[in-house]
Enzyme design. Structure first.
Site, mmCIF file in Angstrom:
data_model
loop_
_atom_site.group_PDB
_atom_site.id
_atom_site.type_symbol
_atom_site.label_atom_id
_atom_site.label_comp_id
_atom_site.label_asym_id
_atom_site.label_seq_id
_atom_site.Cartn_x
_atom_site.Cartn_y
_atom_site.Cartn_z
ATOM 1 N N HIS A 37 0.739 -1.246 0.213
ATOM 2 C CA HIS A 37 -0.053 0.100 -0.093
ATOM 3 C C HIS A 37 0.956 1.386 0.058
ATOM 4 O O HIS A 37 1.971 1.244 0.321
ATOM 5 C CB HIS A 37 -1.003 -0.081 1.274
ATOM 6 C CG HIS A 37 0.050 -0.011 2.572
ATOM 7 N ND1 HIS A 37 0.317 -1.015 3.049
ATOM 8 C CD2 HIS A 37 0.261 1.084 3.260
ATOM 9 C CE1 HIS A 37 1.208 -0.573 4.368
ATOM 10 N NE2 HIS A 37 0.915 0.809 4.330
ATOM 11 N N HIS A 121 5.734 6.590 -1.077
ATOM 12 C CA HIS A 121 6.443 5.390 -1.429
ATOM 13 C C HIS A 121 5.479 4.135 -1.201
ATOM 14 O O HIS A 121 4.759 4.142 -0.138
ATOM 15 C CB HIS A 121 7.654 5.176 -0.459
ATOM 16 C CG HIS A 121 7.363 4.930 1.172
ATOM 17 N ND1 HIS A 121 7.107 5.979 1.933
ATOM 18 C CD2 HIS A 121 7.637 3.956 1.605
ATOM 19 C CE1 HIS A 121 6.807 5.922 3.066
ATOM 20 N NE2 HIS A 121 7.293 4.394 3.062
#
Length: 182
Positions: A37, A121
């Site tokens: 995620h 990220h």
């Protein structure tokens, strides 16, 4: 007391691209499919009424779904020791905008504003304190430096519950809201 965070989930084809990079660092705890995620805001442990207020505030967010691409890799290190490996996601503008909206919603729900700088990220691996040798990390960073993808949309804002266990964190989506189209 639920431990929460807000994130976006990359589509299956992008998760497959990420899986192709996940090897070559001994002792690394590579993320599994359910763990991949892009975090927008870590909330932490909150009481159930606060969690409900956060969910209501997040439901009120209306914005376009960010369209991004994978663009390289990096690491988080502390005191010269790598703690995590990650895939970069670009461009940052739409994600930073959505991060601010999520943070504002959390503040409306009674949480303190986020103080840390936001770096979009996707965490790929966590490394143990006992890793010792950084050469495999350096080799992985060089090998995966060209990680890239075609643009992809992140169409849902997701509120996750995180349960910490001996095998690492287990993430469970507890609410999901669609984001608009551009």
């Amino acid at each position: 007391m639920p431990r929460l965070f807000v994130a976006l989930r990359p589509p299956p084809a992008i998760r497959e691209v990420l899986f192709d990079t996940m090897d070559g660092v001994p002792a690394a705890r590579w993320q599994d499919d359910e763990q991949l995620h892009l975090t927008l805001r870590f909330i932490g442990d909150v009481d159930r009424p606060v969690a409900e207020d956060v969910a209501a505030a997040l439901a009120a967010i209306h914005t376009a779904a960010p369209v991004v691409a994978l663009g390289g890799v990096g690491r988080f290190a502390r005191r010269g020791r790598t703690e995590a490996l990650w895939a970069a996601v670009t461009p940052h503008d739409a994600l930073a905008h959505l991060h601010r909206k999520v943070d504002q919603a959390c503040v409306r729900a009674g949480l303190d504003p986020e103080r840390r700088a936001y770096l979009p990220h996707i965490t790929l691996a966590r490394l143990p304190r006992s890793l010792g040798e950084e050469r495999p990390v350096e080799a992985w960073l060089a090998r995966a430096a060209s990680l890239a993808s075609a643009p992809f949309a992140l169409p849902h804002l997701i509120l996750y519950h995180s349960a910490l266990g001996r095998g690492g964190a287990v993430y469970e989506p507890i609410a999901r809201w669609p984001l608009g189209t551009s």
